[in-house]
Structure formats: C-alpha cells, structure tokens
Design a protein around this motif. Structure first.
Motif, PDB file in Angstrom:
ATOM      1  N   ALA A 219       0.885  -1.071   0.007  1.00  0.00           N
ATOM      2  CA  ALA A 219      -0.013  -0.116   0.031  1.00  0.00           C
ATOM      3  C   ALA A 219       0.705   1.152  -0.056  1.00  0.00           C
ATOM      4  O   ALA A 219       0.536   2.132  -0.657  1.00  0.00           O
ATOM      5  CB  ALA A 219      -0.959   0.190   1.259  1.00  0.00           C
ATOM      6  N   GLY A 220       2.046   1.037   0.595  1.00  0.00           N
ATOM      7  CA  GLY A 220       2.980   2.340   0.558  1.00  0.00           C
ATOM      8  C   GLY A 220       3.506   2.596  -0.769  1.00  0.00           C
ATOM      9  O   GLY A 220       3.660   3.833  -1.145  1.00  0.00           O
ATOM     10  N   ILE A 221       3.805   1.436  -1.284  1.00  0.00           N
ATOM     11  CA  ILE A 221       4.275   1.704  -2.880  1.00  0.00           C
ATOM     12  C   ILE A 221       3.244   2.192  -3.739  1.00  0.00           C
ATOM     13  O   ILE A 221       3.424   3.129  -4.477  1.00  0.00           O
ATOM     14  CB  ILE A 221       4.825   0.329  -3.275  1.00  0.00           C
ATOM     15  CG1 ILE A 221       5.881  -0.079  -2.698  1.00  0.00           C
ATOM     16  CG2 ILE A 221       4.981   0.428  -4.755  1.00  0.00           C
ATOM     17  CD1 ILE A 221       6.413  -1.487  -3.090  1.00  0.00           C
ATOM     18  N   ALA A 222       1.924   1.826  -3.331  1.00  0.00           N
ATOM     19  CA  ALA A 222       0.733   2.434  -4.123  1.00  0.00           C
ATOM     20  C   ALA A 222       0.608   3.880  -3.935  1.00  0.00           C
ATOM     21  O   ALA A 222       0.353   4.734  -4.732  1.00  0.00           O
ATOM     22  CB  ALA A 222      -0.459   1.630  -3.682  1.00  0.00           C
ATOM     23  N   GLY A 223       0.954   4.374  -2.451  1.00  0.00           N
ATOM     24  CA  GLY A 223       1.047   5.706  -2.109  1.00  0.00           C
ATOM     25  C   GLY A 223       1.898   6.621  -3.237  1.00  0.00           C
ATOM     26  O   GLY A 223       1.480   7.487  -3.699  1.00  0.00           O
ATOM     27  N   SER A 224       3.247   6.112  -3.390  1.00  0.00           N
ATOM     28  CA  SER A 224       4.311   6.458  -4.279  1.00  0.00           C
ATOM     29  C   SER A 224       3.558   6.617  -5.585  1.00  0.00           C
ATOM     30  O   SER A 224       4.005   7.733  -6.057  1.00  0.00           O
ATOM     31  CB  SER A 224       5.426   5.642  -4.264  1.00  0.00           C
ATOM     32  OG  SER A 224       6.008   5.787  -3.067  1.00  0.00           O
ATOM     33  N   ALA A 225       3.241   5.619  -6.094  1.00  0.00           N
ATOM     34  CA  ALA A 225       2.596   5.633  -7.298  1.00  0.00           C
ATOM     35  C   ALA A 225       1.381   6.669  -7.301  1.00  0.00           C
ATOM     36  O   ALA A 225       1.323   7.398  -8.602  1.00  0.00           O
ATOM     37  CB  ALA A 225       2.016   4.286  -8.090  1.00  0.00           C
TER      38      ALA A 225
END
Length: 308
Positions: A219-225
């Motif tokens: 989910a954190g990576i999704a936030g970066s995207a």
C-alpha cells in the motif's frame, strides 16, 4: 449519447479513456494486492489500508522536497529512493499494528473492521496535524514530464506509462513471493490449515505479522505511485478504499489473478462511463454491475479452494 461524435472521435475517446483506465487500474492493483494479502490470506478487514497508502504518498512528498533542497543533482532518481522508504516505513508500521492491535482480534472480523476504522481516523488526524489540511503534490523529474503521441489526437502521459510498468513489476514480484518462494508456501500452509502448519514447525505468529506488514508495505508503494497521478491529502485514501475492497471481493478474496482481472474490469468501466456520464453515476452503475455478478457468483470471479 454517441450520436454527437464521429467514428474517429469515438475511437480517440475510447483510446484515451482506456489508457486513463489503465492508470486507475495500476493504482487499484497496487492497493488491492496489499489488501488481498491482508484480507484474503488473513481474513482481516483493514479499513486503514487507504491511510497506509497516503503515508507512502507523504513519504514520497517529503523525499522529493529533501532531494530538491539538498540533493538537486540527484533529483532525477528521487522517486526510487522514495519508493523504498515508503515500503520500509509502511511495512514496519504494519508489523507494529499487527503486534499491538490485530493479533488480539483474529477470527473477529467485525472487531477488526471497527478497530482499523478507528486507526484510520487517528492516522487522518495525525496527517492533518503534521502536513495540514491542504492537499500537496510532488514535483516530477524532467524525464517523467510530457506525453507520448500515439497518433495525431491520442497522447499518453509518460508518468502514467511509468506507473503501469511499476505495477507490472510489483505484481510479478508478489506472484513470485506468494507462489514460488518458501515464505509464500508457509503463508499458504497457514491459510489452508493453521493447526497443521504450526504442528510442522511454522511460526504462524511471525507469518501473520510479516504478511500484514507486506500488505501495508505494498500500500505504501501504491501511495508513491499515487503521487504521480493525483494530489495527496489527509483523507485521499478514503477515496480509494471502497473501490479497493470492491476489487478484492469481486475478484475473489484469495486470488491474485482475480484481483488483477477485477481491477482491470472496474477501472475500465469507470473510466469510460465517467466521460459520458457523471463520476458518481459511473460509480453507481459499476457498483450495481458488481453486486449483480456477486449475487450469481458470491465467491467472486476466481476462488481458491481451502481445506478446513
């Protein structure tokens, strides 16, 4: 609805909206992969999943500011550093939440829903206190700016292409981790038969903690995207949490393939209908369609057989 457009205009509209749907699909897949791991593998309803995504977005925002202020010569590659930091921080926070809260609530789904909903409100207020109520946006490096012209009337943004490539890499990594690695075999063993997995020496508590942390980290990576395609605010995660749960349930809670197929169907339907209808009407029609399918197939598009 279509009569006022020529054939070439309709082709361009469907192509542009299709690509916009692919960008939404990318964000939904990254969100849903993390949620599918948590909800599908552990049975935990994590209503704070959107706030973990926004934490990753804020970390990306802070990283971009630090690079712009102190390391301008390296700004071109700040996003990759931000993505690693976003994953690391949300992964560790997820493990801490599992240890301090979730592990006491297993087999009580309604209690996990209420507890994580309370956690989401706490995180929203924390973000509002630290970053303010206004939405913030990141500055993109030059190589992510601009668009690529497919035809004279169809252009696709470069940052959207990057988000889709990132999604493909993460999805393949999750597939390998869950179905080709030793840790993935342990997770599936715990899901299929927890007492037997414990009997053969698998540390089920550690598997639960790392699994929850991994879902939050994705989910954190999704936030970066997400920072590539939208602005970040304290409540931005709530805009995606319903769609994300919809994707996971529609695809089949324990199926990564179902999650991807469901995200593609929902994102394309919403993106196309939003052009011709209002955004709210597009969501209503999409929800009605998904509910209709689930009435015929309650287990979702794909379902994994579980031994009890």
């Amino acid at each position: 609805m279509f009569a006022e457009y020529s054939a070439s205009e309709l082709t361009a509209i469907f192509a542009m909206q299709g690509f916009a749907g692919l960008i939404l699909f990318s964000v939904l897949v990254l969100m849903a992969l993390g949620l599918a791991i948590i909800f599908g593998q552990m049975g935990v309803i994590n209503m704070a999943h959107g706030e973990f995504m926004i934490l990753g977005a804020y970390i990306t925002y802070l990283t971009s500011n630090v690079f712009a202020e102190y390391l301008p010569s390296l700004f071109v590659g700040y996003f990759f550093v931000a993505m690693v930091l976003a994953f690391g921080v949300t992964f560790l926070l997820g493990m801490a939440v599992e240890w301090g809260l979730i592990r006491f609530l297993y087999k009580r789904p309604l209690d996990t829903l209420l507890a994580t909903w309370g956690l989401s409100l706490i995180l929203q207020q924390l973000y509002r206190t630290i970053f303010g109520a206004r939405e913030v946006g990141v500055s993109l490096p030059d190589w992510m700016m601009g668009s690529y012209a497919l035809t004279d009337i169809i252009e696709v943004p470069i940052n959207g292409i990057f988000v889709m490539i990132l999604t493909l890499v993460i999805a393949l990594s999750v597939y390998w981790l869950m179905y080709r690695s030793g840790w993935g075999r342990q997770v599936r063993a715990v899901v299929q038969n927890r007492p037997m997995a414990s009997a053969v020496g698998i540390n089920t508590e550690k598997v639960d903690r790392v699994t929850f942390g991994l879902g939050c980290g994705i989910a954190g990576i999704a936030g970066s995207a997400f920072t590539m395609v939208g602005s970040t605010g304290p409540t931005s995660g709530q805009l995606y949490i319903v769609d994300t749960f919809l994707v996971v349930v529609f695809g089949g809670a324990q199926s990564l393939l179902g999650t991807i197929a469901s995200a593609f169907s929902i994102s394309q339907a919403q993106s196309t209908m939003e052009f011709f209808l209002s955004g709210s009407m597009a969501k209503v029609l999409t929800l009605l369609f998904v509910v209709g399918i689930l009435m015929l197939r309650p287990q979702g598009l794909f379902a994994m057989k579980i031994r009890h």
